[in-house]
Design an enzyme around this catalytic site. Sequence first.
Site, PDB file in Angstrom:
ATOM      1  N   CYS A  47      -6.146  -9.251   4.079  1.00 17.10           N
ATOM      2  CA  CYS A  47      -5.942  -8.197   3.078  1.00 17.10           C
ATOM      3  C   CYS A  47      -6.877  -8.412   1.887  1.00 17.10           C
ATOM      4  O   CYS A  47      -6.965  -9.516   1.347  1.00 17.10           O
ATOM      5  CB  CYS A  47      -4.486  -8.230   2.630  1.00 17.10           C
ATOM      6  SG  CYS A  47      -4.143  -7.175   1.207  1.00 17.10           S
ATOM      7  N   GLU A 103      -5.574   0.323  -7.603  1.00 13.39           N
ATOM      8  CA  GLU A 103      -6.036   1.468  -6.822  1.00 13.39           C
ATOM      9  C   GLU A 103      -4.887   2.328  -6.341  1.00 13.39           C
ATOM     10  O   GLU A 103      -3.790   1.843  -6.087  1.00 13.39           O
ATOM     11  CB  GLU A 103      -6.785   0.965  -5.577  1.00 13.39           C
ATOM     12  CG  GLU A 103      -8.060   0.276  -5.942  1.00 13.39           C
ATOM     13  CD  GLU A 103      -8.670  -0.442  -4.756  1.00 13.39           C
ATOM     14  OE1 GLU A 103      -9.022  -1.623  -4.923  1.00 13.39           O
ATOM     15  OE2 GLU A 103      -8.759   0.164  -3.685  1.00 13.39           O
ATOM     16  N   CYS A 120      -6.541  -0.029  -0.017  1.00 18.25           N
ATOM     17  CA  CYS A 120      -6.128  -0.465  -1.343  1.00 18.25           C
ATOM     18  C   CYS A 120      -6.516  -1.918  -1.527  1.00 18.25           C
ATOM     19  O   CYS A 120      -6.241  -2.746  -0.684  1.00 18.25           O
ATOM     20  CB  CYS A 120      -4.639  -0.276  -1.513  1.00 18.25           C
ATOM     21  SG  CYS A 120      -4.256   1.385  -2.037  1.00 18.25           S
ATOM     22  N   CYS A 122      -0.736   6.676  -1.787  1.00 18.06           N
ATOM     23  CA  CYS A 122      -0.473   5.244  -1.619  1.00 18.06           C
ATOM     24  C   CYS A 122      -0.711   4.590  -2.980  1.00 18.06           C
ATOM     25  O   CYS A 122      -1.802   4.717  -3.548  1.00 18.06           O
ATOM     26  CB  CYS A 122      -1.478   4.740  -0.575  1.00 18.06           C
ATOM     27  SG  CYS A 122      -1.474   2.990  -0.330  1.00 18.06           S
ATOM     28  N   CYS A 182      -2.251  -9.723  -5.783  1.00 19.55           N
ATOM     29  CA  CYS A 182      -1.023 -10.076  -5.060  1.00 19.55           C
ATOM     30  C   CYS A 182      -1.015 -11.578  -4.821  1.00 19.55           C
ATOM     31  O   CYS A 182      -2.039 -12.168  -4.501  1.00 19.55           O
ATOM     32  CB  CYS A 182      -0.972  -9.341  -3.719  1.00 19.55           C
ATOM     33  SG  CYS A 182       0.554  -9.655  -2.802  1.00 19.55           S
ATOM     34  N   GLY A 230      -0.431  -5.204  -4.141  1.00 17.33           N
ATOM     35  CA  GLY A 230       0.744  -5.909  -4.643  1.00 17.33           C
ATOM     36  C   GLY A 230       1.943  -5.884  -3.727  1.00 17.33           C
ATOM     37  O   GLY A 230       2.012  -5.117  -2.767  1.00 17.33           O
ATOM     38  N   CYS A 261      -2.103 -12.685   2.098  1.00 22.62           N
ATOM     39  CA  CYS A 261      -2.343 -12.468   3.540  1.00 22.62           C
ATOM     40  C   CYS A 261      -3.856 -12.487   3.776  1.00 22.62           C
ATOM     41  O   CYS A 261      -4.597 -11.790   3.081  1.00 22.62           O
ATOM     42  CB  CYS A 261      -1.760 -11.135   3.982  1.00 22.62           C
ATOM     43  SG  CYS A 261      -0.013 -10.962   3.563  1.00 22.62           S
TER      44      CYS A 261
HETATM   45  N1  SAH Z   1       2.478  -6.015  -0.081  1.00 22.14           N
HETATM   46  C1  SAH Z   1       3.144  -5.023   0.666  1.00 22.14           C
HETATM   47  C2  SAH Z   1       2.626  -3.616   0.416  1.00 22.14           C
HETATM   48  C3  SAH Z   1       1.160  -3.487   0.223  1.00 22.14           C
HETATM   49  S1  SAH Z   1       0.147  -3.859   1.638  1.00 22.14           S
HETATM   50  C4  SAH Z   1       3.093  -5.344   2.147  1.00 22.14           C
HETATM   51  O1  SAH Z   1       2.355  -6.245   2.544  1.00 22.14           O
HETATM   52  O2  SAH Z   1       3.832  -4.703   2.884  1.00 22.14           O
HETATM   53  C5  SAH Z   1       0.388  -2.376   2.596  1.00 22.14           C
HETATM   54  C6  SAH Z   1       0.093  -2.494   4.064  1.00 22.14           C
HETATM   55  O3  SAH Z   1      -1.326  -2.596   4.293  1.00 22.14           O
HETATM   56  C7  SAH Z   1       0.728  -3.717   4.693  1.00 22.14           C
HETATM   57  O4  SAH Z   1       1.395  -3.368   5.884  1.00 22.14           O
HETATM   58  C8  SAH Z   1      -0.475  -4.580   4.944  1.00 22.14           C
HETATM   59  O5  SAH Z   1      -0.236  -5.496   5.947  1.00 22.14           O
HETATM   60  C9  SAH Z   1      -1.546  -3.567   5.282  1.00 22.14           C
HETATM   61  N2  SAH Z   1      -2.908  -4.103   5.232  1.00 22.14           N
HETATM   62  C10 SAH Z   1      -3.423  -4.924   4.297  1.00 22.14           C
HETATM   63  N3  SAH Z   1      -4.721  -5.226   4.608  1.00 22.14           N
HETATM   64  C11 SAH Z   1      -5.010  -4.570   5.742  1.00 22.14           C
HETATM   65  C12 SAH Z   1      -6.193  -4.487   6.553  1.00 22.14           C
HETATM   66  N4  SAH Z   1      -7.308  -5.138   6.250  1.00 22.14           N
HETATM   67  N5  SAH Z   1      -6.130  -3.699   7.657  1.00 22.14           N
HETATM   68  C13 SAH Z   1      -4.992  -3.017   7.965  1.00 22.14           C
HETATM   69  N6  SAH Z   1      -3.854  -3.070   7.254  1.00 22.14           N
HETATM   70  C14 SAH Z   1      -3.853  -3.853   6.142  1.00 22.14           C
HETATM   71 FE1  SF4 Z   2      -0.099  -9.374   1.919  1.00 23.87          FE
HETATM   72 FE2  SF4 Z   2       0.690  -6.926   1.077  1.00 23.87          FE
HETATM   73 FE3  SF4 Z   2      -0.033  -8.821  -0.705  1.00 23.87          FE
HETATM   74 FE4  SF4 Z   2      -1.874  -7.716   0.845  1.00 23.87          FE
HETATM   75  S1  SF4 Z   2      -0.693  -6.683  -0.699  1.00 23.87           S
HETATM   76  S2  SF4 Z   2      -1.634  -9.919   0.378  1.00 23.87           S
HETATM   77  S3  SF4 Z   2      -0.740  -7.385   2.744  1.00 23.87           S
HETATM   78  S4  SF4 Z   2       1.716  -8.904   0.697  1.00 23.87           S
END
Ligand code: SAH
Ligand code: SF4
Length: 407
Positions: free
Chosen positions: A144, A111, A361, A130, A137, A187, A141
């Site tokens: 996410c 996306e 995303c 974005c 990934c 990712g 987390c």
């Molecule tokens: N993997 C990298 C970049 C992609 S995620 C990272 O984690 O930094 C981009 C951002 O979106 C990160 O700061 C992540 O913590 C945030 N994010 C992911 N899921 C989210 C959610 N459900 N609500 C708010 N922020 C979120």
């Molecule tokens: Fe965590 Fe970023 Fe991967 Fe989502 S995309 S699982 S926030 S590292």
Amino acid sequence: MTLDPRAMRALPVARPARDPRPGLSGIEPSQLEAWFAARGEPVYRAQQVEDALWRGTAGSADELLTLPAGLRAAIDEAFRFDSLTSTELSQANGGLTEKALHQLSDGALVESVLMHYPAAPGRRERHTLCISSQAGCAVGCPFCATGELGFTRDLETAEIVDQVRHAARRLALDGRRLTNVVFMGMGEPLLNLDAVLGAVQALADPRRFGLGARHVTVSTSGVVPGIRRLTALGPQFTLAVSLHAARDALRDVLVPINRRWPVAEVVDAARGHAAATGRRISYEVTMIGGINDTDADADALVALLRGDHAHVNLIPMNPVAHTPWQASPMPVIERFARRLREAGISTTIRRNRGQEIGAACGQLAAERAGEPPAPTVARRRERIVRESAAALRGDRSHEPTPTEVGE
Ligand code: SAH
Ligand code: SF4
């Protein structure tokens, strides 16, 4: 695709093989010139292709009408002009947000999200994209949507760049230009660093996309060797670190890669990066109600970052399926921000864009993959609650385990 989405998740799906032709936008201009030279073609032909690639509206080699038909066919045989095989667009926020779900040659889905920020007093209009660096990934987390999907594969440089070219072409139809690119889609960019660096180079190169490196932000969950490698290269793009928690016990749960590179090491590497590049680090904190939003969490963040050349973004968590968590209430986020600011840490609350940046995303792809079976969802929720309860007691109850990702 006619498969039932549930079946897609449950079975190993036979996907089309990846297109072996390299994507043109991932190729250095000198390599393209060499390709034309090897065919006995004049160098200006390479320039014509580059112009079409970076400034034109063509979507395929067939549309390169300045070239003879035979050469168009040869280019198409050797390269992919566009590495995104199809794109579905949808809008949100009254058109201020445009989400794109791209399909790659092997059927993988990624996306990108285009956000329009109208001009405001003292501020020109911005169009920020974005983008995704991986399909899925491996970091996992729990808040996410991409983490929930798991890892499919790394994107190639061209597959990253073509998300940007696609958005730029759409903007150009209205006479507008892309102003910023953020790697906050699907990712972990620093676990696909070579391809990401290739993409940043292509985006920053005035002969190619021509967006200043300062307008590019790479966000990481804390891959320390990746941050250190970036520092050694000294690029001028902005580094964002997804912190979410300052205490290891809690961060182990929220950002599982913390078990491998604990928070103090991450901040140390980020500090080194700020010192070497003179660029301020952005720290992202997704605010999750009752999990990481207390005064004690704010104070731990202050203790970690005090005196740093840093900025903190607080982002209300966007609810995702399969977690029991919700965003912190706005008054709680405001109180948290006040506590940071009083300690001298520059802090912003991203009010209504939390749903779009990063958070959005992964959600389209997750929806497309369909819901996992109910017992899987129940087990996952139960594990998140158990682990976060232990973490809230300050208990790093599990031994730090080497994850499968990294190095
Ligand atoms: N993997 C990298 C970049 C992609 S995620 C990272 O984690 O930094 C981009 C951002 O979106 C990160 O700061 C992540 O913590 C945030 N994010 C992911 N899921 C989210 C959610 N459900 N609500 C708010 N922020 C979120
Ligand atoms: Fe965590 Fe970023 Fe991967 Fe989502 S995309 S699982 S926030 S590292």
